[in-house]
Enzyme design. Sequence first.
Site, PDB file in Angstrom:
ATOM      1  CG  ASP A   1       3.593   3.274  -3.195  1.00 48.73           C
ATOM      2  OD1 ASP A   1       4.456   2.514  -2.801  1.00 48.73           O
ATOM      3  OD2 ASP A   1       3.650   4.169  -4.230  1.00 48.73           O
ATOM      4  CG  HIS A   2       5.751  -2.074  -0.938  1.00 46.59           C
ATOM      5  ND1 HIS A   2       5.353  -2.447  -2.109  1.00 46.59           N
ATOM      6  CD2 HIS A   2       7.115  -2.037  -1.303  1.00 46.59           C
ATOM      7  CE1 HIS A   2       6.216  -2.517  -3.064  1.00 46.59           C
ATOM      8  NE2 HIS A   2       7.176  -2.516  -2.328  1.00 46.59           N
TER       9      HIS A   2
ATOM     10  CG  HIS B   1       6.554   1.676  -6.096  1.00 50.90           C
ATOM     11  ND1 HIS B   1       5.463   1.493  -5.135  1.00 50.90           N
ATOM     12  CD2 HIS B   1       6.769   0.124  -6.559  1.00 50.90           C
ATOM     13  CE1 HIS B   1       4.891   0.409  -5.227  1.00 50.90           C
ATOM     14  NE2 HIS B   1       5.651  -0.650  -5.845  1.00 50.90           N
TER      15      HIS B   1
END
Length: 499
Positions: free
Chosen positions: A179-180, A242
């Site tokens: 999950d950047h 996110h």
Amino acid sequence: MAQTEKPTALIMIFGATGDLANRKLFPSLYNLFEKGKLDKFAVVGVARRSLSNEEFQLRVKESVKENGETEADIEEFVSKFYYHSHDVTDSSSYLALGKLAEELDSHYGLNGNRIFYLAMAPEFFGTIAEHLKKDKLTDVAGFKRLVIEKPFGHDLESAKVLNKQIRKAFSEDEIYRIDHYLGKEMVQNIEVIRFANAMFEPLWNNRYISNIQVTSSETLGVEERGRYYEKSGALRDMVQNHMLQMVSLLAMEPPIKLTTDEIRSEKVRVFRALRPVKGEEVNEYFVRGQYDKGSMNETDVPAYRQEEMVNPESNTETFVAGRLMIDNFRWAGVPFYIRTGKRMKAKSTKIVIQFKDIPMDLYYQPEKTVNPNLLVIHIQPEEGITLHLNAKKSGQGTDATPVKLNYANKGIDGLNTPEAYEKLLFDSLRGDATNFTHWDEVALSWSFVDNISAVWENTKEPSFPNYASGSMGPDAADKLLEKDGFFWWPITEIDVEKC
């Protein structure tokens, strides 16, 4: 946690001719190389297209140039890149890949360490993982790790099927679900702000905080991702991963130690405490929107339904706002508001912690109220922290006026701060899974989101499109907070000052 400061590994990138590899992975690996953080390594690019090693190396070099990196030692860097034309369903293709991997492992002295990075369509994740096991690419002397991008499934049931496939070849501690957002500097700073400051942690509860707002707004539309977005929507694309990940970091209890297992354990406890929203409650706690045509930077832009590969009568949401309640001792009664959307007024990811008003306002004036104290965490595009306080106004009176204490993560402290992908790649090479999502987090977040999807997918939203491009979403999102006596804090500092 981290095993070594200078990792050694063979990195196989499946989908090496795709956009993600070109924009993020190659430049990130180059930055790690330039900073001396990679020791012995080699990269195999894997994709369907037929390319020679030289053609692939040229692509990598152009990727580094296009992303504005310096080109020192670029020839040495790209010399470690090799290409393999691959069919993900064909065992003979995996056997040839395995042979190349063994040759590179011996040539570069990589100790049998392998990273398999799946930068491609999620429908191939399970197939590739099963083949890697079946065709013996996971039979290695060193470590083996699987790095995968979102989405991890389309709902809880599909996620379970995918997880079962992947677990045939890799154990949970070998799976790195990216999950950047968790690689962003200020997202990682949430824990430090909370747990390293005596002025915040004692106040971080329902006695002193009235509400928390998490906003992630984009100015772009769906662009060329219409086909994907029609199946996903903002709820699956942003909220399930996110947005809920940021909420878990804001709401978690202090971990016993700063280890991967302890931090993940506390995040999982937050997901378990999330109040389920089902049936008729969905429209009470959540708002959906879809952008209409409008003007962005003095340019006319189309409505979502006019975008390529989008159904002209689409029921897909491009905006979500929600009121989350965490039913535990610390947060009982405190709403966590989230909102995310496309084609909004400005690009911004920001967290606002609003503290409760003091019991008796000594500085009350009929025509003017004292502003609440706010802690604002700026995640993108700017990085930093702003603390909104009240102080005496200059002059002889005792009027209170709002003042701001700013810390900007730029200048000396922020020079060359690495991008999220650079940090997450380095973590996966070192064996630090702290900033990757555990299966328990994935399962619990899907379980929460599926209840909302079930209602929205079976109910046509007659008001779509319901917000103009260039706005901050539908009016219903404002009313969601008004019911509780709050309002959305603006995402730009100029607008904050007008409040």
